[in-house]
Motif scaffolding. Sequence first.
Motif, PDB file in Angstrom:
ATOM      1  N   MET A   1       0.846  -1.192   0.000  1.00 53.44           N
ATOM      2  CA  MET A   1       0.000   0.000   0.000  1.00 53.44           C
ATOM      3  C   MET A   1       0.878   1.238   0.000  1.00 53.44           C
ATOM      4  O   MET A   1       1.810   1.349   0.787  1.00 53.44           O
ATOM      5  CB  MET A   1      -0.904  -0.005   1.234  1.00 53.44           C
ATOM      6  N   LEU A   5      -3.426   5.909   4.172  1.00 49.48           N
ATOM      7  CA  LEU A   5      -4.554   4.991   4.289  1.00 49.48           C
ATOM      8  C   LEU A   5      -5.843   5.781   4.082  1.00 49.48           C
ATOM      9  O   LEU A   5      -6.103   6.766   4.776  1.00 49.48           O
ATOM     10  CB  LEU A   5      -4.561   4.345   5.677  1.00 49.48           C
ATOM     11  N   ARG A   6      -6.656   5.348   3.122  1.00 49.35           N
ATOM     12  CA  ARG A   6      -7.894   6.052   2.797  1.00 49.35           C
ATOM     13  C   ARG A   6      -9.031   5.496   3.664  1.00 49.35           C
ATOM     14  O   ARG A   6      -9.378   4.314   3.560  1.00 49.35           O
ATOM     15  CB  ARG A   6      -8.213   5.900   1.306  1.00 49.35           C
ATOM     16  N   ASP A  65     -13.979   4.271  -2.824  1.00 52.60           N
ATOM     17  CA  ASP A  65     -12.541   4.025  -2.953  1.00 52.60           C
ATOM     18  C   ASP A  65     -11.861   4.251  -1.604  1.00 52.60           C
ATOM     19  O   ASP A  65     -11.269   5.299  -1.347  1.00 52.60           O
ATOM     20  CB  ASP A  65     -11.958   4.957  -4.015  1.00 52.60           C
ATOM     21  N   ASP A  67      -9.768   2.173   1.930  1.00 51.12           N
ATOM     22  CA  ASP A  67      -9.035   1.011   2.442  1.00 51.12           C
ATOM     23  C   ASP A  67      -9.611   0.519   3.761  1.00 51.12           C
ATOM     24  O   ASP A  67      -9.438  -0.648   4.124  1.00 51.12           O
ATOM     25  CB  ASP A  67      -7.561   1.377   2.675  1.00 51.12           C
ATOM     26  N   ALA A  68     -10.249   1.424   4.494  1.00 51.98           N
ATOM     27  CA  ALA A  68     -10.699   1.113   5.852  1.00 51.98           C
ATOM     28  C   ALA A  68     -11.898   1.979   6.196  1.00 51.98           C
ATOM     29  O   ALA A  68     -12.189   2.971   5.519  1.00 51.98           O
ATOM     30  CB  ALA A  68      -9.571   1.364   6.849  1.00 51.98           C
ATOM     31  N   LYS A  90     -12.572  -4.521   4.365  1.00 56.51           N
ATOM     32  CA  LYS A  90     -12.086  -3.230   4.847  1.00 56.51           C
ATOM     33  C   LYS A  90     -11.556  -3.366   6.277  1.00 56.51           C
ATOM     34  O   LYS A  90     -12.163  -4.029   7.115  1.00 56.51           O
ATOM     35  CB  LYS A  90     -13.200  -2.178   4.826  1.00 56.51           C
ATOM     36  N   HIS A  91     -10.449  -2.724   6.538  1.00 54.12           N
ATOM     37  CA  HIS A  91      -9.939  -2.664   7.898  1.00 54.12           C
ATOM     38  C   HIS A  91     -10.864  -1.777   8.725  1.00 54.12           C
ATOM     39  O   HIS A  91     -11.521  -0.877   8.191  1.00 54.12           O
ATOM     40  CB  HIS A  91      -8.512  -2.124   7.889  1.00 54.12           C
ATOM     41  N   VAL A 295      -2.125  -1.352   9.666  1.00 52.99           N
ATOM     42  CA  VAL A 295      -2.628  -1.888   8.400  1.00 52.99           C
ATOM     43  C   VAL A 295      -1.484  -2.094   7.423  1.00 52.99           C
ATOM     44  O   VAL A 295      -1.373  -3.143   6.778  1.00 52.99           O
ATOM     45  CB  VAL A 295      -3.684  -0.935   7.796  1.00 52.99           C
ATOM     46  N   ARG A 296      -0.609  -1.107   7.322  1.00 54.86           N
ATOM     47  CA  ARG A 296       0.491  -1.172   6.354  1.00 54.86           C
ATOM     48  C   ARG A 296       1.495  -2.266   6.677  1.00 54.86           C
ATOM     49  O   ARG A 296       1.982  -2.961   5.799  1.00 54.86           O
ATOM     50  CB  ARG A 296       1.228   0.167   6.320  1.00 54.86           C
TER      51      ARG A 296
END
Length: 340
Positions: A1, A5-6, A65, A67-68, A90-91, A295-296
């Motif tokens: 990623m 973080l989106r 769009d 990520d979480a 999704k996180h 997350v990353r």
Amino acid sequence: MSGKLRIGLAGLGRMGRIHATNLGSRCARAELAAVFDVDSAAADRIAEEHGVTGVDSFERLLAADIDAVAITTPTGTHADLAVAAARAGKHVFCEKPISLDREAALRAIAAVEAEGVAFQIGFHRRFDPDWVAATERIHAGELGEIALLRTSLRDMAAPKAEFLAGSGGLFLDVTIHDLDTARWMAGEITEVSAHGAVVSDPGFTAIGDVDTAVVVLRFANGALGVIDNSRAAGYGYECSTEVLGSLATVRIDHPQSRHYEWRTPGQAATPLVRDFEQRYPFAYAAELDAFADAVRTGTPVRASGSDALAAFDLATAADRSWREERAIPVRCTESGYVLG
């Protein structure tokens, strides 16, 4: 990623707006990507303010769009939304508690584990620079053997009645933060004894709740703990902790909104913070950046679903202790606390 973080934000009440501000301008590793609220006008307003997408359903938020998701909706919706987000890959960042129903909380924890997504709970003190530094030194052994933990959480004024009705009560809404802090700083707990009173508004009695409480803890390592809470302290917002050890004592007490003292004949005054937003300007941004890091990197979050479940169980023990007028023995297990 790559990049930030989106995060899609669900719920734009007070906490939601705090997170929107942090994600929109203060976070280094996370950013606001989309917002949802059942009040579509509120969603449109926040979306326009931050230049992001506003949607009219949680399903559309998950399809955006992102990520979480960050869940700051009313407590009763947390667990179902966390399950849906996990199943969408999704996180999940979720405000405490996961649910007022333990089985629902367990389902949410099981769902995120099954889908392999990160799941972090909003215990913001774990990300405040003062609490983090003090706890790291305690865990490094610099305090010696812990003898006593004392922690306070006092609001200036009680929340509105509509919030109180769905809050789960003082112990599950307020004391839960102190119980998580106690576990984090001093270790597991073996007994909870709580006393509650109504001193600010008889309306608390009508809903079967209290506005003031003292909770006494026994820790597995032999230490004692004392928690005091108030819904309506009047003078301002206070959150402080002190831990006494055999080698040192650490005290975290930072109630001023400005670091000056105004002196006039016969008295000195300092301006106090009014609420948690003023007290924790760094922690709320830091917890979202820490979530992005987890997350990353795939590393464990610092405030997990298991931590949330343990704090929920201890808060339940405090509530039961107050209602039954007895100390509640508790035993820590891999799936939370068992209450005696």
